[in-house]
Design a protein around this motif. Sequence first.
Motif, PDB file in Angstrom:
ATOM      1  N   TRP A 459     -23.203  23.364  -0.735  1.00  0.00           N
ATOM      2  CA  TRP A 459     -22.703  23.680   0.086  1.00  0.00           C
ATOM      3  C   TRP A 459     -21.565  24.578   0.069  1.00  0.00           C
ATOM      4  O   TRP A 459     -21.146  25.837   0.489  1.00  0.00           O
ATOM      5  CB  TRP A 459     -22.394  22.696   1.686  1.00  0.00           C
ATOM      6  N   LYS A 460     -20.682  24.027  -0.472  1.00  0.00           N
ATOM      7  CA  LYS A 460     -19.145  24.636  -0.116  1.00  0.00           C
ATOM      8  C   LYS A 460     -19.741  26.056  -1.408  1.00  0.00           C
ATOM      9  O   LYS A 460     -19.149  26.939  -0.952  1.00  0.00           O
ATOM     10  CB  LYS A 460     -18.237  24.082  -0.934  1.00  0.00           C
ATOM     11  N   LYS A 461     -20.220  26.125  -3.099  1.00  0.00           N
ATOM     12  CA  LYS A 461     -20.560  27.072  -3.486  1.00  0.00           C
ATOM     13  C   LYS A 461     -21.273  28.026  -2.298  1.00  0.00           C
ATOM     14  O   LYS A 461     -20.908  28.790  -2.565  1.00  0.00           O
ATOM     15  CB  LYS A 461     -21.549  27.059  -4.820  1.00  0.00           C
ATOM     16  N   PHE A 462     -22.051  27.920  -1.643  1.00  0.00           N
ATOM     17  CA  PHE A 462     -23.207  28.485  -0.731  1.00  0.00           C
ATOM     18  C   PHE A 462     -21.541  29.234  -0.076  1.00  0.00           C
ATOM     19  O   PHE A 462     -21.956  30.504   0.574  1.00  0.00           O
ATOM     20  CB  PHE A 462     -24.250  27.782  -0.043  1.00  0.00           C
ATOM     21  N   ARG A 463     -21.514  28.928   0.934  1.00  0.00           N
ATOM     22  CA  ARG A 463     -20.089  29.499   1.961  1.00  0.00           C
ATOM     23  C   ARG A 463     -19.114  30.448   1.036  1.00  0.00           C
ATOM     24  O   ARG A 463     -18.928  31.152   1.843  1.00  0.00           O
ATOM     25  CB  ARG A 463     -18.765  28.319   2.540  1.00  0.00           C
ATOM     26  N   MET A 464     -19.095  30.105   0.321  1.00  0.00           N
ATOM     27  CA  MET A 464     -18.148  31.047  -1.413  1.00  0.00           C
ATOM     28  C   MET A 464     -18.929  32.238  -1.401  1.00  0.00           C
ATOM     29  O   MET A 464     -18.460  33.375  -1.260  1.00  0.00           O
ATOM     30  CB  MET A 464     -18.209  30.756  -2.293  1.00  0.00           C
ATOM     31  N   ALA A 465     -20.160  31.575  -1.783  1.00  0.00           N
ATOM     32  CA  ALA A 465     -21.061  33.578  -1.591  1.00  0.00           C
ATOM     33  C   ALA A 465     -21.181  34.366  -0.902  1.00  0.00           C
ATOM     34  O   ALA A 465     -21.243  35.362  -0.413  1.00  0.00           O
ATOM     35  CB  ALA A 465     -22.312  32.983  -2.282  1.00  0.00           C
ATOM     36  N   VAL A 466     -21.235  33.301   0.501  1.00  0.00           N
ATOM     37  CA  VAL A 466     -21.357  34.404   1.895  1.00  0.00           C
ATOM     38  C   VAL A 466     -20.435  34.967   1.871  1.00  0.00           C
ATOM     39  O   VAL A 466     -20.052  35.812   2.674  1.00  0.00           O
ATOM     40  CB  VAL A 466     -21.520  33.071   3.171  1.00  0.00           C
ATOM     41  N   LEU A 467     -19.241  34.379   2.149  1.00  0.00           N
ATOM     42  CA  LEU A 467     -18.127  35.127   1.465  1.00  0.00           C
ATOM     43  C   LEU A 467     -17.677  35.950   1.217  1.00  0.00           C
ATOM     44  O   LEU A 467     -17.354  37.603   1.826  1.00  0.00           O
ATOM     45  CB  LEU A 467     -17.018  34.434   1.766  1.00  0.00           C
ATOM     46  N   SER A 468     -18.336  36.233  -0.080  1.00  0.00           N
ATOM     47  CA  SER A 468     -17.714  37.134  -0.822  1.00  0.00           C
ATOM     48  C   SER A 468     -18.588  38.325  -0.829  1.00  0.00           C
ATOM     49  O   SER A 468     -18.535  39.825  -0.677  1.00  0.00           O
ATOM     50  CB  SER A 468     -18.831  37.057  -2.497  1.00  0.00           C
ATOM     51  N   THR A 469     -20.471  37.803   0.108  1.00  0.00           N
ATOM     52  CA  THR A 469     -20.825  38.818   0.420  1.00  0.00           C
ATOM     53  C   THR A 469     -20.835  39.613   1.719  1.00  0.00           C
ATOM     54  O   THR A 469     -20.690  40.569   1.499  1.00  0.00           O
ATOM     55  CB  THR A 469     -22.526  38.079   0.489  1.00  0.00           C
ATOM     56  N   ALA A 470     -19.811  39.153   2.192  1.00  0.00           N
ATOM     57  CA  ALA A 470     -19.444  39.326   3.364  1.00  0.00           C
ATOM     58  C   ALA A 470     -18.380  40.432   3.518  1.00  0.00           C
ATOM     59  O   ALA A 470     -17.775  41.733   3.585  1.00  0.00           O
ATOM     60  CB  ALA A 470     -18.372  38.990   4.478  1.00  0.00           C
ATOM     61  N   VAL A 471     -17.264  39.775   1.944  1.00  0.00           N
ATOM     62  CA  VAL A 471     -16.682  41.252   1.650  1.00  0.00           C
ATOM     63  C   VAL A 471     -16.824  42.577   1.273  1.00  0.00           C
ATOM     64  O   VAL A 471     -16.960  43.756   1.487  1.00  0.00           O
ATOM     65  CB  VAL A 471     -15.715  40.451  -0.133  1.00  0.00           C
ATOM     66  N   VAL A 472     -18.426  42.374   0.263  1.00  0.00           N
ATOM     67  CA  VAL A 472     -18.698  43.735   0.232  1.00  0.00           C
ATOM     68  C   VAL A 472     -19.549  44.328   1.265  1.00  0.00           C
ATOM     69  O   VAL A 472     -19.726  46.091   1.390  1.00  0.00           O
ATOM     70  CB  VAL A 472     -20.879  42.923  -0.446  1.00  0.00           C
ATOM     71  N   PHE A 473     -20.238  44.037   2.518  1.00  0.00           N
ATOM     72  CA  PHE A 473     -20.283  44.453   3.557  1.00  0.00           C
ATOM     73  C   PHE A 473     -18.739  45.058   4.383  1.00  0.00           C
ATOM     74  O   PHE A 473     -18.991  46.249   4.077  1.00  0.00           O
ATOM     75  CB  PHE A 473     -20.720  43.908   4.879  1.00  0.00           C
ATOM     76  N   GLY A 474     -17.832  44.365   4.050  1.00  0.00           N
ATOM     77  CA  GLY A 474     -16.513  45.159   4.873  1.00  0.00           C
ATOM     78  C   GLY A 474     -16.636  46.139   3.843  1.00  0.00           C
ATOM     79  O   GLY A 474     -15.961  47.418   4.250  1.00  0.00           O
ATOM     80  N   ALA A 475     -16.516  46.455   2.197  1.00  0.00           N
ATOM     81  CA  ALA A 475     -16.577  47.314   2.037  1.00  0.00           C
ATOM     82  C   ALA A 475     -17.351  48.981   1.729  1.00  0.00           C
ATOM     83  O   ALA A 475     -16.454  49.263   1.790  1.00  0.00           O
ATOM     84  CB  ALA A 475     -16.404  47.030  -0.052  1.00  0.00           C
ATOM     85  N   VAL A 476     -18.453  48.503   2.048  1.00  0.00           N
ATOM     86  CA  VAL A 476     -19.306  49.615   1.936  1.00  0.00           C
ATOM     87  C   VAL A 476     -18.840  50.431   4.036  1.00  0.00           C
ATOM     88  O   VAL A 476     -18.845  50.933   4.103  1.00  0.00           O
ATOM     89  CB  VAL A 476     -20.542  49.026   2.145  1.00  0.00           C
ATOM     90  N   TYR A 477     -17.711  48.892   4.784  1.00  0.00           N
ATOM     91  CA  TYR A 477     -18.180  49.733   5.743  1.00  0.00           C
ATOM     92  C   TYR A 477     -17.019  49.973   5.373  1.00  0.00           C
ATOM     93  O   TYR A 477     -16.984  51.706   6.745  1.00  0.00           O
ATOM     94  CB  TYR A 477     -18.768  48.901   6.670  1.00  0.00           C
ATOM     95  N   MET A 478     -16.101  50.813   5.246  1.00  0.00           N
ATOM     96  CA  MET A 478     -14.892  50.941   4.843  1.00  0.00           C
ATOM     97  C   MET A 478     -14.766  52.028   3.988  1.00  0.00           C
ATOM     98  O   MET A 478     -14.590  53.119   5.249  1.00  0.00           O
ATOM     99  CB  MET A 478     -13.612  50.504   4.556  1.00  0.00           C
ATOM    100  N   PHE A 479     -16.308  52.313   3.525  1.00  0.00           N
ATOM    101  CA  PHE A 479     -16.302  53.791   2.901  1.00  0.00           C
ATOM    102  C   PHE A 479     -17.432  53.982   3.783  1.00  0.00           C
ATOM    103  O   PHE A 479     -16.569  55.602   3.684  1.00  0.00           O
ATOM    104  CB  PHE A 479     -17.511  53.252   1.706  1.00  0.00           C
ATOM    105  N   TYR A 480     -17.879  53.931   4.679  1.00  0.00           N
ATOM    106  CA  TYR A 480     -18.189  54.545   5.995  1.00  0.00           C
ATOM    107  C   TYR A 480     -17.258  54.974   7.328  1.00  0.00           C
ATOM    108  O   TYR A 480     -17.425  56.556   7.399  1.00  0.00           O
ATOM    109  CB  TYR A 480     -19.129  53.389   6.512  1.00  0.00           C
ATOM    110  N   ASN A 481     -15.760  54.495   6.897  1.00  0.00           N
ATOM    111  CA  ASN A 481     -15.761  54.955   8.299  1.00  0.00           C
ATOM    112  C   ASN A 481     -14.531  55.862   7.348  1.00  0.00           C
ATOM    113  O   ASN A 481     -14.166  56.191   8.212  1.00  0.00           O
ATOM    114  CB  ASN A 481     -14.607  53.571   8.265  1.00  0.00           C
ATOM    115  N   SER A 482     -14.190  56.124   5.989  1.00  0.00           N
ATOM    116  CA  SER A 482     -13.282  56.662   5.334  1.00  0.00           C
ATOM    117  C   SER A 482     -13.507  57.813   5.075  1.00  0.00           C
ATOM    118  O   SER A 482     -13.225  59.192   4.251  1.00  0.00           O
ATOM    119  CB  SER A 482     -12.932  55.633   4.599  1.00  0.00           C
ATOM    120  N   SER A 483     -15.425  58.349   5.580  1.00  0.00           N
ATOM    121  CA  SER A 483     -15.744  58.899   4.297  1.00  0.00           C
ATOM    122  C   SER A 483     -16.268  59.873   5.244  1.00  0.00           C
ATOM    123  O   SER A 483     -16.838  60.031   7.018  1.00  0.00           O
ATOM    124  CB  SER A 483     -17.343  58.898   3.525  1.00  0.00           C
ATOM    125  N   ASP A 484     -16.230  61.355   5.718  1.00  0.00           N
ATOM    126  CA  ASP A 484     -16.069  62.875   5.816  1.00  0.00           C
ATOM    127  C   ASP A 484     -17.648  62.900   5.911  1.00  0.00           C
ATOM    128  O   ASP A 484     -18.247  64.271   6.718  1.00  0.00           O
ATOM    129  CB  ASP A 484     -15.677  64.036   6.593  1.00  0.00           C
TER     130      ASP A 484
END
Length: 885
Positions: A459-484
């Motif tokens: 369960w602990k490892k699963f939560r860490m993986a979910v958090l890491s995946t959330a970071v990936v989504f956050g990075a792509v969303y930042m790319f979306y926001n910063s790109s013209d």
Amino acid sequence: MNKINFKSILPHLVAVAIFLLITVIFCKPSLESGVVLKQSDISSWNAMSHQSFEYKEKNGHFPLWATNMFSGMPAYQIALEGTWTPLGVIDTIIQMGLPQPMSFFYLACICFYFLCICLGIRPYVSILGAIAFAFSSYSPIIISAGHVTKMLALAYAPAVMGAVVLIFRKKYLLGFSLTALFTALQVGQGHQQISYYLFIILLLMSISYIIHSIKEKQSAHIVKSLGMILVAGIIGVAANALVLMTTYDYSKESKRGGQLVMEDRASKSDQIKNGKTEGLSKEYAFQWSYGIAESWSLMFPGVMGYGLHYADRDGETHLFPKLNEKSNTAAFFSESLNVPEDQAANYAFSASQRVYWGEQPFTNGPVYLGAIICFLFVLGIFILDHKQKWWIILASLFGIMMAWGYHFPSFNYFLFDHFPLYNKFRVPTMALIIPQLLFPLMAVLTLNSIMDGEKENQWKKFRMAVLSTAVVFGAVYMFYNSSDFDRENKQRTQAITKAYQDNKSNFQFALQQINQEENLSPETDNKIMEEMMMNLSQNPGIDAIKVSREMVSAIRKDRAQFLIDDILRSLIFVILAAAVIALFIQKKVNWAIMIIAMSLLTAIDLLQFGMNYLNEKSYANKEEYESNEFPLTEADNQILQDSDPNFRVMNTRGLEEAKTSYHHKSIGGYHPAKLGIYDDLMAYQFNGQPNLAVINMLNTKYVIQQQGDKTVASQNPGALGNVWFVKGVQYVNGPVEEMKAINNFNPSDTAVIDKQFQNSIGNFQSADSSETIKQTSFDNDAITYSSNTKAAHLAVFSEIYYKDWNAYVDGKKTEIAKANYVLRSMIIPAGTHKIEFKFEPQSVSLGNKLSTTFGWLISILSLVAIVLSLRTINAGPTDKQTATS
């Protein structure tokens, strides 16, 4: 005799049934009679191989030299047939005799499933991985393009891995037999670049097993295993000696063996020797380099706009579903150009080529591995132990960095300069087949581990993986926001701007100005563009520059919309997958529900996206398609009426088009590995205004041109014929001087010859009108001439120089010199003589003998493997993990 253990084979039967079902669903039109898949590269191959098949029908075997493309090249690079062995039958059996493209997807599924079973992964978990591997977007994309050998080589790759795993797991005889068999089948598909990437995977996997065995003090086992893998691999490769030996021998003479570099085109990154690159030039080899930001497409396919794709090449039905009537681009045509709403979507499709804004010159579509598979890969980083995890992660990263090509020069230029044979390959993007194979493998290993592990610890490892995946989504969303969304490929922009430079339409000119200012590509569909310009001409009050800017703005908005849509789409799939796994870890659902749910979600994700590139619109009626593929034009009929047995044709549409080669002996054509000297000639003598002297020396009797709606053939009075005597020689030092010399020369009077051939020329005299040399018979692999002269003369033959052509004067072997960069020349002695050219490549005969011998050896080993497999199945499951499923 033991009874068959149905309990042990039931999961495998279920897997086969699911693979067949899903391929039928995905490729349903292929089951209809009289239906064929439309594939552009297959059309090109049909054009270049047509003459070889006609020759075989007449003579009972394929020719070794083709005359219908590039003025002549080895035909065994187009169509080749060796002595029969059972390997072809085995290949058909494995593919179950399914029609294409069903057979491609089924083969990929069953081979990946085999790999998983060899690794001890549960059968029902393995089904998920097989679907993910087979239906990653790259598969339907390359199949729709006609890259058949690439797909087949990719499909067999996991089977080779599985056989090697069996050896490492001490199933020596079975593993040895299957390694030899699957190596032979994989290499036999004829796509060496895919085999090269497979070798990299096997190397890193083997290193992992070596380290593990050393830790467990099993040195004898690892030595034995490596020895068996090496021998089995050699046997498998040797079974393809005919293809490999001829290809390797030819590669040294092809453009992949080196390209001419003039001073004005020299690149500091290339290693140049005697005026030529060692292997392909980096500029050419790295053209299709995947952008670093574009790599987000593995999880978010629309990050760079999907790429280009036409479901119907005839232009009647287009497929680009995102550019529908609701898109910003469609709204632009409807509102700004007053296009009727029911036609706006079609107009919008004309702009779809501009939707892709990535780093490649162009691409049919992105490499999408699936949001769920990428999430499971991240989860595996936390869940899996080190035995399989680290080599998979390392190999996947290695493949992604290789795909970046010139965007990561310190890494990829080093590989290009130092890895054996790597400088023979192009299209770095293809390296993404490594993560395509390994991401699903990591995914099923992860699910298998979750089913085995202690739920409390996961369960602990699963939560860490979910958090890491959330970071990936956050990075792509930042790319979306910063790109013209306005970055554009410069090479594509320059090429297209040049193509339109003569178009003086106000609207087109305005588009060019905007695109040059903002570094955007003015690429659009010609027919639709003409209609748009007509609209503007009827509305003189429209500000063309303003309209152009609105069009650019609409496309940018659609690019942005595609990405945010895919972020949300991937997020939904990941949330659903994470919820199912969480419920299993929390013991709310059993393993069967989890696997069924995950498999369905993965299939829906990948098949839904893959159908954008391969669907019912990708097929056509076979008779209609083939009849329309190579229609005879008025120009073709005119040329075919000529009774002259041997001359060449030039199509002004371009030297890289293939269709002319179907009906005629063309000075152009299509092939990914042209003869090196001819590729140099095309690059420097046909770049811009073609060199008329070169056209004449290639015996180009007809030139095909487009005049209005008609295609006409004009006769070239300057064609020099099959052979002629020259008055003198201009000796040069090296290929650069030779290419410069033919920029401005008279080939009927002078032969340009490198000094390395000077000793074979000697003294000769100019011929007078009473002395003759003429061609008396022509066959692809043998040409005969007769001469009648008073003194020794130098003859130039309008035939392409190649090392395996031998010349005989009255049966005595005579030296040939290369003249005018690409042609043959030789001294013709005084008197009446018979001159023969014979194409005698040694690699063909030797390669055929080796292929036959080892092909039969592998067939015998395959029988052994089948017997051993049946015994294993009969005995029931021995693997604890398999039994628990």
